[in-house]
Design a protein around this motif. Sequence first.
Motif, PDB file in Angstrom:
ATOM      1  N   GLY A  13       0.773  -1.235   0.000  1.00  0.00           N
ATOM      2  CA  GLY A  13       0.000   0.000   0.000  1.00  0.00           C
ATOM      3  C   GLY A  13       0.805   1.286   0.000  1.00  0.00           C
ATOM      4  O   GLY A  13       0.227   2.362  -0.028  1.00  0.00           O
ATOM      5  N   ASN A  14       2.131   1.194   0.010  1.00  0.00           N
ATOM      6  CA  ASN A  14       2.929   2.423   0.019  1.00  0.00           C
ATOM      7  C   ASN A  14       3.935   2.476  -1.139  1.00  0.00           C
ATOM      8  O   ASN A  14       4.990   3.097  -1.023  1.00  0.00           O
ATOM      9  N   ALA A  15       3.596   1.861  -2.254  1.00  0.00           N
ATOM     10  CA  ALA A  15       4.495   1.863  -3.418  1.00  0.00           C
ATOM     11  C   ALA A  15       4.723   3.268  -3.945  1.00  0.00           C
ATOM     12  O   ALA A  15       5.847   3.611  -4.316  1.00  0.00           O
ATOM     13  N   ALA A  18       7.245   4.876  -1.665  1.00  0.00           N
ATOM     14  CA  ALA A  18       8.559   4.241  -1.786  1.00  0.00           C
ATOM     15  C   ALA A  18       9.229   4.590  -3.116  1.00  0.00           C
ATOM     16  O   ALA A  18      10.417   4.939  -3.143  1.00  0.00           O
ATOM     17  N   MET A  19       8.493   4.492  -4.211  1.00  0.00           N
ATOM     18  CA  MET A  19       9.087   4.775  -5.516  1.00  0.00           C
ATOM     19  C   MET A  19       9.486   6.247  -5.633  1.00  0.00           C
ATOM     20  O   MET A  19      10.508   6.573  -6.247  1.00  0.00           O
ATOM     21  N   THR A  20       8.704   7.129  -5.033  1.00  0.00           N
ATOM     22  CA  THR A  20       9.054   8.557  -5.016  1.00  0.00           C
ATOM     23  C   THR A  20      10.338   8.765  -4.199  1.00  0.00           C
ATOM     24  O   THR A  20      11.203   9.560  -4.578  1.00  0.00           O
ATOM     25  N   PHE A  21      10.467   8.035  -3.095  1.00  0.00           N
ATOM     26  CA  PHE A  21      11.694   8.095  -2.308  1.00  0.00           C
ATOM     27  C   PHE A  21      12.887   7.643  -3.148  1.00  0.00           C
ATOM     28  O   PHE A  21      13.930   8.304  -3.176  1.00  0.00           O
ATOM     29  N   TYR A  22      12.763   6.514  -3.851  1.00  0.00           N
ATOM     30  CA  TYR A  22      13.874   6.020  -4.664  1.00  0.00           C
ATOM     31  C   TYR A  22      14.225   7.006  -5.773  1.00  0.00           C
ATOM     32  O   TYR A  22      15.397   7.153  -6.136  1.00  0.00           O
TER      33      TYR A  22
END
Length: 136
Positions: A13-15, A18-22
């Motif tokens: 539920g937090n992709a 997470a992807m924005t962080f990466y």
Amino acid sequence: MTTRLNPYLNFKGNAREAMTFYQSVFAGELTMSTFDDYQATQDPSDAEKIMHGQLETEAGLVLMGADVPTGMKYTEGDNFSVSLSGEDEGELRGYWDKLSGSGSVTVPMERAPWGDSFGMCTDRYGVGWLVNISGS
């Protein structure tokens, strides 16, 4: 396009976060699609979850990720698989046949809502694979 092999991360539920962080770590272009974008869910709680996210950097790094839909198993720590993608159908189907032949098929290789051929399997060593053959 050459055949790519890259990690594919799963999230609960937090992709998007997470992807924005990466992206903030590696820079590059981030694209994300929801399950609703492809009418790929019958569960309304999955509609806005990320079905596919892809980060591509100028250095050639590729990282993919998605939210695990309701009803699919998610275990933190082993929430990854390996993605094979490209245009060479013969090459990629050959990999698919070898990987899935002695393992188990999770999603049969067939036409996906986004127009490509796609399948998921687990090889005999327990490694998850996603194979995507670009449509013509």
